[in-house]
Every structure is written in structure tokens, then in C-alpha cells.
Scaffold this active site. Structure first.
Site, PDB file in Angstrom:
ATOM      1  N   THR A  94       1.569  -0.996   0.231  1.00 31.65           N
ATOM      2  CA  THR A  94      -0.467   0.109  -0.340  1.00 31.65           C
ATOM      3  C   THR A  94       0.687   1.029  -0.282  1.00 31.65           C
ATOM      4  OG1 THR A  94      -2.202  -1.183   1.300  1.00 31.65           O
ATOM      5  CG2 THR A  94      -1.202   1.227   1.076  1.00 31.65           C
ATOM      6  N   ARG A 149     -13.761  -7.622  -0.272  1.00 25.53           N
ATOM      7  CA  ARG A 149     -12.817  -7.715   0.781  1.00 25.53           C
ATOM      8  C   ARG A 149     -12.613  -6.315   1.126  1.00 25.53           C
ATOM      9  NH1 ARG A 149      -7.105  -6.025   1.913  1.00 25.53           N
ATOM     10  NH2 ARG A 149      -6.829  -6.930   3.929  1.00 25.53           N
ATOM     11  N   VAL A 150     -12.494  -5.546   1.815  1.00 23.50           N
ATOM     12  CA  VAL A 150     -11.411  -4.316   1.558  1.00 23.50           C
ATOM     13  C   VAL A 150     -11.301  -3.777   3.409  1.00 23.50           C
ATOM     14  CG1 VAL A 150     -12.809  -1.343   2.657  1.00 23.50           C
ATOM     15  CG2 VAL A 150     -14.066  -2.878   0.805  1.00 23.50           C
ATOM     16  N   GLY A 151     -10.039  -3.753   2.999  1.00 24.55           N
ATOM     17  CA  GLY A 151      -8.786  -3.708   4.328  1.00 24.55           C
ATOM     18  C   GLY A 151      -8.694  -2.056   5.424  1.00 24.55           C
ATOM     19  N   ASP A 152      -7.555  -1.885   5.389  1.00 27.16           N
ATOM     20  CA  ASP A 152      -7.796  -0.835   6.484  1.00 27.16           C
ATOM     21  C   ASP A 152      -7.942   0.365   5.544  1.00 27.16           C
ATOM     22  OD1 ASP A 152      -5.577  -1.525   5.304  1.00 27.16           O
ATOM     23  OD2 ASP A 152      -4.504  -0.878   7.106  1.00 27.16           O
ATOM     24  N   THR A 183       0.016   0.334   6.277  1.00 22.52           N
ATOM     25  CA  THR A 183       0.464  -0.370   5.613  1.00 22.52           C
ATOM     26  C   THR A 183       0.813  -2.114   5.713  1.00 22.52           C
ATOM     27  OG1 THR A 183       2.638  -0.507   5.402  1.00 22.52           O
ATOM     28  CG2 THR A 183       1.870   1.265   3.913  1.00 22.52           C
ATOM     29  N   GLY A 184      -0.025  -2.823   5.565  1.00 25.90           N
ATOM     30  CA  GLY A 184       0.411  -4.312   5.738  1.00 25.90           C
ATOM     31  C   GLY A 184      -1.224  -4.701   6.101  1.00 25.90           C
ATOM     32  N   GLY A 220      -4.725  -4.956   6.394  1.00 24.58           N
ATOM     33  CA  GLY A 220      -5.565  -4.210   6.930  1.00 24.58           C
ATOM     34  C   GLY A 220      -6.822  -4.607   7.941  1.00 24.58           C
TER      35      GLY A 220
HETATM   36  N1  GLY Z   1      -3.404  -2.173   4.183  1.00 22.34           N
HETATM   37  C1  GLY Z   1      -4.074  -2.613   2.865  1.00 22.34           C
HETATM   38  C2  GLY Z   1      -4.807  -3.821   2.480  1.00 22.34           C
HETATM   39  O1  GLY Z   1      -4.823  -4.368   4.033  1.00 22.34           O
HETATM   40  O2  GLY Z   1      -5.698  -3.814   2.120  1.00 22.34           O
END
Ligand code: GLY
Length: 366
Positions: free
Chosen positions: A216, A244-247, A267-268, A270
């Protein structure tokens, strides 16, 4: 709060509060790295404008600082900087060329936040627009809403005239097919002769192995007057479940900005950042007096104590994934910390060249 005390409170396992000798050694390493990072950040003074970003943002921080020096607001400067990486097909974790979801569709997430107004914008599972951070900025500027998702986000981007395109590059498509061929021996896909020798596939195997990247870009910026803005942009977890949606587009998780305090982003993995409201946690730690580096370590500590699912822990009870936080305070001090050693982050200050610095870390890779 010292990084050492952060580490000791965690210990080697969420179920044990007795640090082992190895824990103490790791803790000492954490303290040394954190102190060195803090010294570095402070030794440079707090020259502003300043921009801090994930390691893939070396050119992005340069552009953001140039923009702020020319009078552009930090949130716009951050989005302009990140646009370099969003347009780069070589970065398979952001924008054009990002690795697709399980169905082979590139779905992008991004957000931005403007310190002076405390306004935010975000898009999630956006298809067909290479600059999701720009779309998020326009959501913030042109609507009374914060987060648009999926087809609604695409219709918004279309309506304001942003160019639409297929974001799946040949390289990303070949890597996705390789992943499908290796998912299971009970489905219909198998590796075909020559597949792993393809230069794009070989590149992916050498760089990531069996890891599904969650790379990211996060970029936080402070201008000469102390105003703050930030953005986070990603193609998310490679081969994710569709939808799917992350952070990254979640305000308070992948990014938070408070003009009175500073900004932080991540980053990482999420899901782990969302579960502790990671960026907001880091900003609140800075509000309480923590340096940016200590704030990042503090947010990681929350993740360590919140991670209890066995599949996410190694044989010593430590998170088996990486997360990095990046932070800047309103006077321009910067910091970053990672769950595991070896991470870097990008910084640029007015009148200087961008550079990569070592992240502080919680655990030492062996
Ligand atoms: N940090 C990006 C994600 O998990 O989508």
C-alpha cells in the site's frame, strides 16, 4: 511510554506476561532502534514542509514537499505525490498494475483527510480508475459524504469526468493465473509448462514467495504553517475475496489526521489495523505526548495484544504478519515502526532530498 515497556507488556505470547531472555534482548533492540529513529528525526530539526511515507513513496514524498513549498495544501500535495505510485505498473500493490482479487478484477481502496477542516473522503472496491486517492479527494471536496464503495464510487468518478480504463496489466494477470494454478490440487487449474519461468511470474515468486502482498502507499504531510494532510491508497490484499476491503479507506484505521496533533497511516495486514483503529490510536498516543516513533510502536503493541486467532500467531505467540505505521507530528517530527525488523520508510523535508530510513520494530526477524 518507552518502546521497551511496550515490548515487555506484550511478552512472547499474549497469554504470558513472563518475558524470556530472548524477549529482553529483542526489547533492548527495539529500544535502541526506536531511540535511534527518534534521534534521527529530531536531529534533523523539524524543517517543514515535510512528508513521510511507506518505502515505495520515495518519489511521492519529494513531489509532496515540492507541492507544499509551492503553496499547495498538504492533502492535495499528498494525493499528488501518491499519484506517481498509483500510475506505476511496476508497483503491484497500488493503482494501475495492482494485483487483482480472486476473480481477476482490480479493486482499489483509498482515503484522504484534511487537517484544517477535519474533512475526509474515501472510496472502496473501486474498479476502473487508476487514481483512487484523487477520487477520495473529490468525494471529500464535492460531496457531504465520506465513503463511496463499488459501483457507486465508479459512477461518481465517471460523473466528474475522470478517465476510465482496465487496470489489469499483463504482468498482474499472469501472476493471478499462477496463484490460481497453485491454490488447490482439488480445483480445475494446474501449473502449465513454462509458467514459473515467465519473467513476470518468476519476479513475483522471487519477491513474495507464498506471501500474498498487502503493500500500500501511505503519505502524511505537514506544510510550513503546520497544516496537515494525508492519504492512503492500495489495491489491497492480493487475490482477496471480491468486495474485501482492508484498512486503507477506513478513516481512523489506514489514516488519521488531526491538525492539532499530527497524522498517521499504515500498510500491511489491514484487518489487524482496523481492529485497533490503528492510525487513530497512533495520533491519540501523540496527543498524549508520545513521539511519532513511540506512537507507531504503541499502535503495534495494541495489535499484538489483540491478535489471538491461532492462525495469525507463530509458534511463540507473535503475530505472523507485518504491519507498519508512519507518523508525523505538527512540528514536523517523523517516525515509523514495523511489527518485524528490516522495514524502511521514506521522508523528505523542505530543501532536502528524499531518503529511506529504518523503521523501529517490535520483533527481530531471525
Ligand atoms: N493495508 C492494505 C490492506 O490490507 O488492504
Amino acid at each position: 511510554m518507552s518502546p521497551m515497556s511496550n515490548h515487555r507488556a506484550r511478552s512472547s505470547s499474549p497469554s504470558s506476561d513472563q518475558p524470556t531472555r530472548r524477549d529482553l534482548l529483542v526489547g533492548a533492540a527495539v529500544a535502541a532502534v526506536a531511540a535511534s529513529a527518534a534521534r534521527h528525526a529530531r536531529a534533523e530539526g523539524a524543517a517543514r514542509p515535510v512528508a513521510v511515507a511507506s518505502a515505495n513513496g520515495l518519489e511521492a514524498v519529494r513531489r509532496a514537499v515540492e507541492r507544499m513549498a509551492a503553496g499547495v495544501a498538504p492533502v492535495d500535495a499528498a494525493v499528488d505525490g501518491v499519484a506517481i505510485v498509483e500510475a506505476d505498473p511496476e508497483d503491484v500493490t497500488v493503482g494501475l498494475g495492482g494485483l487483482p482479487n480472486a476473480d481477476g478484477v482490480v479493486q482499489l481502496d483509498a482515503c484522504c483527510m484534511d487537517g484544517p477542516t477535519m474533512r475526509a473522503g474515501a472510496v472502496a472496491a473501486l474498479e476502473g480508475f487508476r487514481h483512487p486517492a484523487r477520487v477520495a479527494l473529490e468525494v471529500m471536496r464535492r460531496t457531504t459524504r465520506v465513503l463511496l464503495v463499488g459501483e457507486g464510487a465508479a459512477r461518481f468518478a465517471r460523473s466528474i469526468g475522470l478517465p476510465e480504463e482496465d487496470l489489469l496489466t499483463e504482468r498482474a494477470r499472469k501472476i493471478w493465473l499462477y496463484w490460481k494454478a497453485n491454490m488447490s490440487d482439488r480445483d480445475d487449474w494446474v501449473e502449465f509448462p513454462g509458467q514459473v519461468d515467465d519473467p513476470d511470474v518468476a519476479w513475483y515468486i522471487a519477491k513474495y514467495g507464498v506471501i500474498r502482498p498487502t503493500g500500500t502507499i501511505n503519505l502524511c504531510a505537514v506544510d510550513a504553517a503546520g497544516n496537515i494532510g494525508g492519504t492512503t491508497s492500495t489495491s489491497g490484499l492480493a487475490f482477496k475475496m471480491p468486495g474485501r476491503v482492508g484498512d486503507s479507506p477506513v478513516i481512523g484505521a489506514g489514516l488519521y489526521v488531526d491538525n492539532e496533533v499530527g497524522a498517521a497511516g499504515s500498510t500491511g495486514r489491514g484487518e489487524s489495523v482496523i481492529e485497533v483503529a490503528g492510525a487513530h490510536t497512533a495520533v491519540e498516543l501523540m496527543r498524549g505526548g508520545a513521539s511519532p516513533t513511540d506512537a507507531c510502536l504503541g499502535a503495534l503493541r495494541r495489535i499484538v495484544s489483540a491478535t489471538r486467532v491461532p492462525a495469525l500467531l507463530d509458534d511463540r505467540g507473535r503475530p505472523n504478519f507485518d504491519v507498519k505505521f508512519y507518523a508525523v507530528n505538527r512540528v514536523g517530527e517523523v517516525g515509523s515502526a514495523a511489527m518485524w525488523s528490516g522495514g524502511k520508510f521514506a521522508v523528505c523535508r523542505a530543501g532536502g532530498e528524499p531518503e529511506l530510513l529504518d523503521c523501529a520494530h517490535v520483533y527481530e526477524k531471525v
